[in-house]
Design an enzyme around this catalytic site. Structure first.
Site, PDB file in Angstrom:
ATOM      1  CB  SER A 190      18.571  26.287-113.817  1.00 28.23           C
ATOM      2  OG  SER A 190      19.518  25.482-114.486  1.00 28.23           O
ATOM      3  CB  SER A 191      23.877  25.831-112.296  1.00 32.67           C
ATOM      4  OG  SER A 191      23.679  24.626-113.017  1.00 32.67           O
ATOM      5  CB  CYS A 192      21.577  26.494-117.463  1.00 32.98           C
ATOM      6  SG  CYS A 192      19.859  27.039-117.387  1.00 32.98           S
TER       7      CYS A 192
ATOM      8  CE1 TYR B 283      14.104  25.677-117.169  1.00 35.86           C
ATOM      9  CE2 TYR B 283      16.476  25.637-116.849  1.00 35.86           C
ATOM     10  CZ  TYR B 283      15.206  25.424-116.364  1.00 35.86           C
ATOM     11  OH  TYR B 283      15.019  24.962-115.083  1.00 35.86           O
TER      12      TYR B 283
ATOM     13  CE  LYS C 174      13.684  27.890-114.096  1.00 37.85           C
ATOM     14  NZ  LYS C 174      12.652  27.814-113.037  1.00 37.85           N
TER      15      LYS C 174
ATOM     16  N   PRO D 117      20.126  26.079-108.117  1.00 35.10           N
ATOM     17  CG  PRO D 117      18.416  24.572-108.606  1.00 35.10           C
ATOM     18  CD  PRO D 117      18.709  26.044-108.471  1.00 35.10           C
ATOM     19  CB  THR D 118      24.560  22.123-108.894  1.00 42.28           C
ATOM     20  OG1 THR D 118      25.436  21.589-109.892  1.00 42.28           O
ATOM     21  CG2 THR D 118      24.248  21.056-107.844  1.00 42.28           C
TER      22      THR D 118
ATOM     23  CG  HIS E 104      18.327  16.791-116.373  1.00 44.85           C
ATOM     24  ND1 HIS E 104      17.075  17.041-115.848  1.00 44.85           N
ATOM     25  CD2 HIS E 104      18.696  17.934-117.010  1.00 44.85           C
ATOM     26  CE1 HIS E 104      16.707  18.281-116.143  1.00 44.85           C
ATOM     27  NE2 HIS E 104      17.662  18.837-116.852  1.00 44.85           N
TER      28      HIS E 104
ATOM     29  CD1 TRP F   7      25.788   9.290-127.290  1.00 46.01           C
ATOM     30  CD2 TRP F   7      25.316  11.451-127.608  1.00 46.01           C
ATOM     31  NE1 TRP F   7      24.884   9.368-128.317  1.00 46.01           N
ATOM     32  CE2 TRP F   7      24.581  10.680-128.539  1.00 46.01           C
ATOM     33  CE3 TRP F   7      25.174  12.829-127.623  1.00 46.01           C
ATOM     34  CZ2 TRP F   7      23.723  11.258-129.475  1.00 46.01           C
ATOM     35  CZ3 TRP F   7      24.319  13.416-128.541  1.00 46.01           C
ATOM     36  CH2 TRP F   7      23.609  12.625-129.464  1.00 46.01           C
TER      37      TRP F   7
ATOM     38  CG  ASP G 268      33.416  15.369-124.151  1.00 45.77           C
ATOM     39  OD1 ASP G 268      32.747  14.350-123.950  1.00 45.77           O
ATOM     40  OD2 ASP G 268      34.651  15.364-124.276  1.00 45.77           O
TER      41      ASP G 268
END
Length: 334
Positions: free
Chosen positions: A119-121, A148, A152, A175-176, A191, A214, A290
């Protein structure tokens, strides 16, 4: 004969046996679709009721029973910001166990090629944009999904370590933000795209005058249709070993997968409103957070490896909305 045995085709010397772990999820099911579209028939799958990937002994038994040549490791515990923030123990434990069990069992049973999906995170919260592969471990992670992300990162390092110590060919792709058929439309744990799509659709059905979203709508995010992601995965797996590693090793040991373009959350919400036919107002609640101002992957390495995304965002949203309408009774119950 059980369902798992029935799913296995008679092996030939020319067609590899491919195990797709997590085939019922959005990404895994897309990979299966892509493989079948390319003519692969020797695909092994196992649902959670047949194989518990958290159970190391069960995973070893599975690999003992099937002569697997390739693995796509798409199984994972996933969720949005709320789920990651409220269930950190489940997210780190389950993802660590799944990847450790599958990768180690694959090695023990002689599987030479495996693709791990991350994951991109994994990248630092303040990584320079667009985020390159060599930004990994260059700073602090986003706190809300740190457990998470750590899991990864461990998956990448597992693959890297088996390659280094045992000469395996275990590859990783990051992946993004993904969306598409099979996505999770849960009202709290989904998501951004499925969450907005469900809320805007339900507002349209209720003839509501507005939808409140939000944040300011100014953060920029990158989105990739899951069928593009699946195509990228199969492309990366099909590359000759020398071709792949000659490009990947100088950058790190994984490859970013995205479209290389982003949009504001406001523009995304407006596109979803067009696709769903919602004619009310979109009101942005600036009292809500944000998140990071921008998250965009550098996909130049993937392009050097010969692959580029092809599904336009609005086209992909229309495709996803059509799937949601067909399955909305099921996803409403989630």
């Amino acid at each position: 004969m059980n369902a798992l045995t029935q799913s296995i085709q008679v092996q030939t010397s020319t067609e590899p046996c491919i195990f797709v772990a997590g085939h019922r999820g959005m990404v895994g099911s897309a990979i299966v679709r892509r493989l079948r579209a390319l003519g692969h028939r020797n695909i092994v799958t196992a649902g959670r009721d047949e194989l518990d990937l958290l159970d190391a002994a069960a995973v070893r038994e599975f690999f003992s029973a099937h002569k697997v040549d390739q693995v796509y490791l798409a199984a994972a515990r996933v969720g949005g910001i709320h789920a990651n923030d409220t269930l950190p123990a489940e997210f780190i434990y389950q993802n660590l166990m799944i990847e450790a069990n599958v990768i180690h069992a694959a090695h023990e049973h002689g599987v030479e090629r495996l693709l791990f999906l991350g994951s991109s995170c994994i990248y630092p919260k303040l990584a320079p944009q667009p985020m390159r592969e060599d930004a990994l471990l260059g700073g602090a992670l986003e706190p809300t999904n740190e457990p998470y992300a750590v899991a990864k990162i461990a998956g990448i390092k597992l693959c890297e370590s088996y390659n280094r110590q045992y000469g395996r060919d275990y590859r990783s792709v990051m992946p993004t933000n993904l969306y598409g058929p099979g996505d999770n439309f849960h009202p709290q744990n989904s998501h951004v795209i499925p969450a907005l799509m469900r809320r805007i659709h339900e507002a349209k059905q209720a003839d509501a005058p507005e939808v409140v979203i939000w944040g300011s709508g100014t953060p920029r995010r990158e989105f990739l249709h899951v069928d593009d992601m699946a195509a990228a995965c199969v492309h990366v797996m099909s590359l000759e070993r020398e071709t792949y590693w000659s490009q990947v090793l100088p950058m790190r040991s994984h490859v970013n997968v995205g479209c290389g373009e982003d949009c504001t959350i406001r523009a995304l919400a407006e596109a979803i409103a067009r696709v769903t036919g919602f004619r009310g107002a979109l009101r942005f609640d600036t009292s809500k957070p944000d998140g990071a101002p921008r998250k965009l992957l550098d996909v130049s390495l993937l392009e050097r490896l010969g692959w580029k995304a092809s599904i336009d965002l609005e086209e992909g949203l229309r495709h996803t909305y059509a799937w949601y309408l067909e399955h909305r009774e099921t996803v409403r119950a989630q």
